[in-house]
Design a protein around this motif. Structure first.
Motif, PDB file in Angstrom:
ATOM      1  N   LEU A  65      -8.015   1.965  10.994  1.00  0.00           N
ATOM      2  CA  LEU A  65      -6.850   2.850  10.980  1.00  0.00           C
ATOM      3  C   LEU A  65      -5.611   2.188  11.570  1.00  0.00           C
ATOM      4  CD1 LEU A  65      -8.544   6.216  12.048  1.00  0.00           C
ATOM      5  CD2 LEU A  65      -7.775   5.558   9.764  1.00  0.00           C
ATOM      6  N   LYS A  66      -5.785   1.389  12.615  1.00  0.00           N
ATOM      7  CA  LYS A  66      -4.637   0.788  13.290  1.00  0.00           C
ATOM      8  C   LYS A  66      -4.148  -0.493  12.617  1.00  0.00           C
ATOM      9  CE  LYS A  66      -5.611   2.574  17.949  1.00  0.00           C
ATOM     10  NZ  LYS A  66      -5.927   2.210  19.358  1.00  0.00           N
ATOM     11  N   ASN A  67      -5.093  -1.253  12.046  1.00  0.00           N
ATOM     12  CA  ASN A  67      -4.730  -2.601  11.602  1.00  0.00           C
ATOM     13  C   ASN A  67      -4.895  -2.894  10.112  1.00  0.00           C
ATOM     14  OD1 ASN A  67      -4.289  -3.374  14.394  1.00  0.00           O
ATOM     15  ND2 ASN A  67      -6.526  -3.453  14.604  1.00  0.00           N
ATOM     16  N   HIS A  68      -5.619  -2.046   9.394  1.00  0.00           N
ATOM     17  CA  HIS A  68      -5.943  -2.419   8.017  1.00  0.00           C
ATOM     18  C   HIS A  68      -5.638  -1.337   6.977  1.00  0.00           C
ATOM     19  CE1 HIS A  68      -8.054  -5.989   9.520  1.00  0.00           C
ATOM     20  NE2 HIS A  68      -8.575  -5.189  10.451  1.00  0.00           N
ATOM     21  N   ARG A  69      -5.550  -0.108   7.392  1.00  0.00           N
ATOM     22  CA  ARG A  69      -5.296   0.961   6.418  1.00  0.00           C
ATOM     23  C   ARG A  69      -3.856   0.892   5.918  1.00  0.00           C
ATOM     24  NH1 ARG A  69      -3.386   6.267   6.086  1.00  0.00           N
ATOM     25  NH2 ARG A  69      -4.660   7.686   4.795  1.00  0.00           N
ATOM     26  N   PRO A  70      -3.647   0.966   4.603  1.00  0.00           N
ATOM     27  CA  PRO A  70      -2.269   0.977   4.078  1.00  0.00           C
ATOM     28  C   PRO A  70      -1.468   2.134   4.666  1.00  0.00           C
ATOM     29  CG  PRO A  70      -3.858   0.635   2.305  1.00  0.00           C
ATOM     30  CD  PRO A  70      -4.656   0.973   3.527  1.00  0.00           C
ATOM     31  N   ASP A  71      -0.194   1.918   4.853  1.00  0.00           N
ATOM     32  CA  ASP A  71       0.674   2.932   5.459  1.00  0.00           C
ATOM     33  C   ASP A  71       1.090   3.949   4.395  1.00  0.00           C
ATOM     34  OD1 ASP A  71       2.239   4.341   7.191  1.00  0.00           O
ATOM     35  OD2 ASP A  71       3.938   2.943   7.099  1.00  0.00           O
ATOM     36  N   VAL A  72       0.152   4.831   4.068  1.00  0.00           N
ATOM     37  CA  VAL A  72       0.413   5.866   3.064  1.00  0.00           C
ATOM     38  C   VAL A  72       0.070   7.232   3.655  1.00  0.00           C
ATOM     39  CG1 VAL A  72       0.008   4.349   1.097  1.00  0.00           C
ATOM     40  CG2 VAL A  72      -1.907   5.618   2.069  1.00  0.00           C
ATOM     41  N   ARG A  73       0.783   8.247   3.192  1.00  0.00           N
ATOM     42  CA  ARG A  73       0.524   9.609   3.654  1.00  0.00           C
ATOM     43  C   ARG A  73      -0.613  10.194   2.821  1.00  0.00           C
ATOM     44  NH1 ARG A  73       4.348  12.030   6.781  1.00  0.00           N
ATOM     45  NH2 ARG A  73       3.745  14.086   5.995  1.00  0.00           N
ATOM     46  N   SER A  74      -1.750  10.396   3.455  1.00  0.00           N
ATOM     47  CA  SER A  74      -2.906  10.975   2.772  1.00  0.00           C
ATOM     48  C   SER A  74      -3.809  11.621   3.803  1.00  0.00           C
ATOM     49  CB  SER A  74      -3.687   9.900   2.003  1.00  0.00           C
ATOM     50  OG  SER A  74      -4.880  10.440   1.454  1.00  0.00           O
ATOM     51  N   GLU A  75      -4.425  12.714   3.445  1.00  0.00           N
ATOM     52  CA  GLU A  75      -5.353  13.381   4.358  1.00  0.00           C
ATOM     53  C   GLU A  75      -6.674  12.628   4.451  1.00  0.00           C
ATOM     54  OE1 GLU A  75      -6.818  17.167   2.938  1.00  0.00           O
ATOM     55  OE2 GLU A  75      -6.426  16.591   0.855  1.00  0.00           O
ATOM     56  N   TYR A  76      -6.907  11.695   3.498  1.00  0.00           N
ATOM     57  CA  TYR A  76      -8.167  10.960   3.458  1.00  0.00           C
ATOM     58  C   TYR A  76      -8.048   9.649   4.233  1.00  0.00           C
ATOM     59  CZ  TYR A  76      -9.242  14.343  -0.150  1.00  0.00           C
ATOM     60  OH  TYR A  76      -9.449  15.508  -0.827  1.00  0.00           O
ATOM     61  N   ILE A  77      -9.112   9.298   4.918  1.00  0.00           N
ATOM     62  CA  ILE A  77      -9.110   8.111   5.764  1.00  0.00           C
ATOM     63  C   ILE A  77      -9.142   6.823   4.943  1.00  0.00           C
ATOM     64  CG2 ILE A  77     -10.521   6.808   7.415  1.00  0.00           C
ATOM     65  CD1 ILE A  77     -11.248   9.446   8.736  1.00  0.00           C
ATOM     66  N   PHE A  78     -10.042   6.756   3.975  1.00  0.00           N
ATOM     67  CA  PHE A  78     -10.231   5.514   3.240  1.00  0.00           C
ATOM     68  C   PHE A  78      -9.347   5.484   1.993  1.00  0.00           C
ATOM     69  CE2 PHE A  78     -14.298   6.167   5.516  1.00  0.00           C
ATOM     70  CZ  PHE A  78     -14.178   5.087   6.386  1.00  0.00           C
ATOM     71  N   ILE A  79      -8.648   4.366   1.834  1.00  0.00           N
ATOM     72  CA  ILE A  79      -7.626   4.244   0.795  1.00  0.00           C
ATOM     73  C   ILE A  79      -7.976   3.124  -0.189  1.00  0.00           C
ATOM     74  CG2 ILE A  79      -5.193   3.708   0.354  1.00  0.00           C
ATOM     75  CD1 ILE A  79      -5.661   6.465   1.594  1.00  0.00           C
ATOM     76  N   ASN A  80      -7.762   3.403  -1.453  1.00  0.00           N
ATOM     77  CA  ASN A  80      -7.898   2.406  -2.509  1.00  0.00           C
ATOM     78  C   ASN A  80      -6.653   1.521  -2.481  1.00  0.00           C
ATOM     79  OD1 ASN A  80      -8.006   0.949  -4.898  1.00  0.00           O
ATOM     80  ND2 ASN A  80      -8.813   2.653  -6.093  1.00  0.00           N
ATOM     81  N   THR A  81      -6.815   0.259  -2.120  1.00  0.00           N
ATOM     82  CA  THR A  81      -5.652  -0.616  -1.964  1.00  0.00           C
ATOM     83  C   THR A  81      -5.008  -0.969  -3.302  1.00  0.00           C
ATOM     84  OG1 THR A  81      -7.132  -2.540  -1.958  1.00  0.00           O
ATOM     85  CG2 THR A  81      -6.497  -1.624   0.181  1.00  0.00           C
ATOM     86  N   THR A  82      -5.722  -0.771  -4.398  1.00  0.00           N
ATOM     87  CA  THR A  82      -5.151  -1.059  -5.719  1.00  0.00           C
ATOM     88  C   THR A  82      -4.077  -0.041  -6.088  1.00  0.00           C
ATOM     89  OG1 THR A  82      -7.260  -2.017  -6.452  1.00  0.00           O
ATOM     90  CG2 THR A  82      -5.675  -1.417  -8.170  1.00  0.00           C
ATOM     91  N   THR A  83      -4.357   1.223  -5.739  1.00  0.00           N
ATOM     92  CA  THR A  83      -3.420   2.300  -6.098  1.00  0.00           C
ATOM     93  C   THR A  83      -2.651   2.848  -4.903  1.00  0.00           C
ATOM     94  OG1 THR A  83      -5.161   3.981  -5.805  1.00  0.00           O
ATOM     95  CG2 THR A  83      -4.911   2.998  -8.005  1.00  0.00           C
ATOM     96  N   ASN A  84      -3.047   2.389  -3.676  1.00  0.00           N
ATOM     97  CA  ASN A  84      -2.454   2.917  -2.436  1.00  0.00           C
ATOM     98  C   ASN A  84      -2.570   4.432  -2.364  1.00  0.00           C
ATOM     99  OD1 ASN A  84      -1.852   0.761  -0.870  1.00  0.00           O
ATOM    100  ND2 ASN A  84       0.353   0.776  -1.237  1.00  0.00           N
ATOM    101  N   SER A  85      -3.725   4.928  -2.746  1.00  0.00           N
ATOM    102  CA  SER A  85      -3.991   6.370  -2.707  1.00  0.00           C
ATOM    103  C   SER A  85      -5.474   6.576  -2.476  1.00  0.00           C
ATOM    104  CB  SER A  85      -3.553   7.031  -4.015  1.00  0.00           C
ATOM    105  OG  SER A  85      -4.249   6.472  -5.113  1.00  0.00           O
ATOM    106  N   ALA A  86      -5.891   7.835  -2.402  1.00  0.00           N
ATOM    107  CA  ALA A  86      -7.304   8.148  -2.203  1.00  0.00           C
ATOM    108  C   ALA A  86      -8.117   7.720  -3.415  1.00  0.00           C
ATOM    109  CB  ALA A  86      -7.474   9.640  -1.947  1.00  0.00           C
ATOM    110  N   PHE A  87      -9.400   7.491  -3.207  1.00  0.00           N
ATOM    111  CA  PHE A  87     -10.290   7.134  -4.308  1.00  0.00           C
ATOM    112  C   PHE A  87     -10.466   8.324  -5.247  1.00  0.00           C
ATOM    113  CE2 PHE A  87     -11.618   4.129  -0.993  1.00  0.00           C
ATOM    114  CZ  PHE A  87     -11.606   2.942  -1.711  1.00  0.00           C
ATOM    115  N   THR A  88     -10.693   8.041  -6.511  1.00  0.00           N
ATOM    116  CA  THR A  88     -10.894   9.100  -7.500  1.00  0.00           C
ATOM    117  C   THR A  88     -12.360   9.282  -7.858  1.00  0.00           C
ATOM    118  OG1 THR A  88     -10.518   7.535  -9.311  1.00  0.00           O
ATOM    119  CG2 THR A  88      -8.605   8.774  -8.496  1.00  0.00           C
ATOM    120  N   SER A  89     -13.226   8.374  -7.406  1.00  0.00           N
ATOM    121  CA  SER A  89     -14.651   8.476  -7.717  1.00  0.00           C
ATOM    122  C   SER A  89     -15.478   7.963  -6.555  1.00  0.00           C
ATOM    123  CB  SER A  89     -14.993   7.679  -8.980  1.00  0.00           C
ATOM    124  OG  SER A  89     -16.398   7.619  -9.175  1.00  0.00           O
ATOM    125  N   ALA A  90     -16.591   8.653  -6.281  1.00  0.00           N
ATOM    126  CA  ALA A  90     -17.481   8.226  -5.203  1.00  0.00           C
ATOM    127  C   ALA A  90     -18.326   7.024  -5.607  1.00  0.00           C
ATOM    128  CB  ALA A  90     -18.389   9.391  -4.793  1.00  0.00           C
TER     129      ALA A  90
END
Length: 293
Positions: free
Chosen positions: A190-215
């Motif tokens: 969270l402090k050093n590697h998560r993209p700086d995007v506004r999302s309620e979800y913790i883990f972010i897809n770095t390709t789209t800079n958004s939450a994942f769409t599939s588990a």
């Protein structure tokens, strides 16, 4: 091959009231089958039953999944036969469909193998810390892939070291403790590697800079890291669900009561949990009788 035409005929042949997710799963099977025929330069108009059996035999699926494929293909060929496209129907193709119940025993990896898996993940690489964090949560907390991929900030109780959430699959609420290792890895991400995007979800897809769409992405991540870790497969599966099952089996081997395992896995009752627990082979060896020479 007129793939689009065949798919549309099959789709229109589905009965009303069938869930969209069921129709989608059937269409995926049909598309995969038609792709197989296309690669083999074969069309439905001149297909032989042998082509269908070869397709089914090429699938590296569990017995129960293979049965599902056969049911879908049976329906597909029934519809194509009614349309005069093929020369045989689905019941001629698959008169009887059976499932080997023994094949439903899930794969298991020992705590030592899980440790090798986790420690082999290179956190210096892009997404390394994120992937290690998700895999560690799966291995130590037993959450399903969907509950990890879409884990929210408000579902983490840092003071009590609990993940408190309503499961996507069952709708049941669970409170699962996490270790200091999970806590430190989460904070690092969270402090050093998560993209700086506004999302309620913790883990972010770095390709789209958004939450994942599939588990399913987590299963792919787990599989890839099992390969890199060089852990011997021995016919075992390597998906995210394997980590969940391995945790449950290890808890059983450590004499953890089944109701507690049920609570960790988030099952409605212990009967469901029993299906997840492999036979304790080492325990059976201790009470087995020697075979006389």
């Amino acid at each position: 091959m007129n793939r689009a035409k065949y798919i549309e005929i099959f789709k229109n042949g589905q009965k009303e009231g069938i869930r969209d997710v069921t129709v989608k799963r059937k269409l995926q099977t049909v598309r995969k089958f038609l792709n197989y025929l296309e690669d083999a330069q074969t069309d439905l108009s001149n297909i032989d039953r042998k082509n269908v059996y070869e397709f089914v035999n090429s699938l590296d699926y569990r017995s129960q999944t293979i049965s599902g494929v056969q049911f879908t293909l049976r329906q597909f060929f029934n519809i194509m036969y009614e349309q005069g496209i093929v020369s045989f129907d689905g019941y001629q193709l698959f008169p009887m469909i059976t499932t080997d119940k023994r094949d439903s025993i899930l794969s298991y990896y020992s705590p030592e193998e899980i440790k090798i898996l986790v420690e082999s993940i290179d956190t210096a690489k892009k997404c390394g810390t994120r992937d290690k964090c998700m895999i560690l949560i799966a291995a130590e907390c037993g959450l399903r892939a969907s509950d990890i991929i879409w884990l929210r900030f408000d579902e983490i109780n840092w003071d009590k070291k609990l993940i408190s959430k309503t499961q996507h699959k069952t709708g049941l609420h669970v409170n699962v403790p996490f270790t200091e290792q999970v806590q430190f890895l989460l904070l690092d991400y969270l402090k050093n590697h998560r993209p700086d995007v506004r999302s309620e979800y913790i883990f972010i897809n770095t390709t789209t800079n958004s939450a994942f769409t599939s588990a399913k992405i987590l299963t792919q991540i787990v599989y890839k890291n099992f390969e890199k870790a060089g852990i011997e497969r021995r016919c075992r599966k390597r998906g995210a669900h394997t980590l969940r099952h391995s945790l449950a089996t290890t808890m059983l081997a450590n004499n953890t009561p089944v109701p507690i395992i049920t609570g960790v896995l988030g099952h409605a009752g212990s009967r469901t949990t029993q299906k997840y627990l492999s036979i304790d082979v080492d325990g059976l060896r201790e009470v087995s009788l020697e075979v006389p020479e």
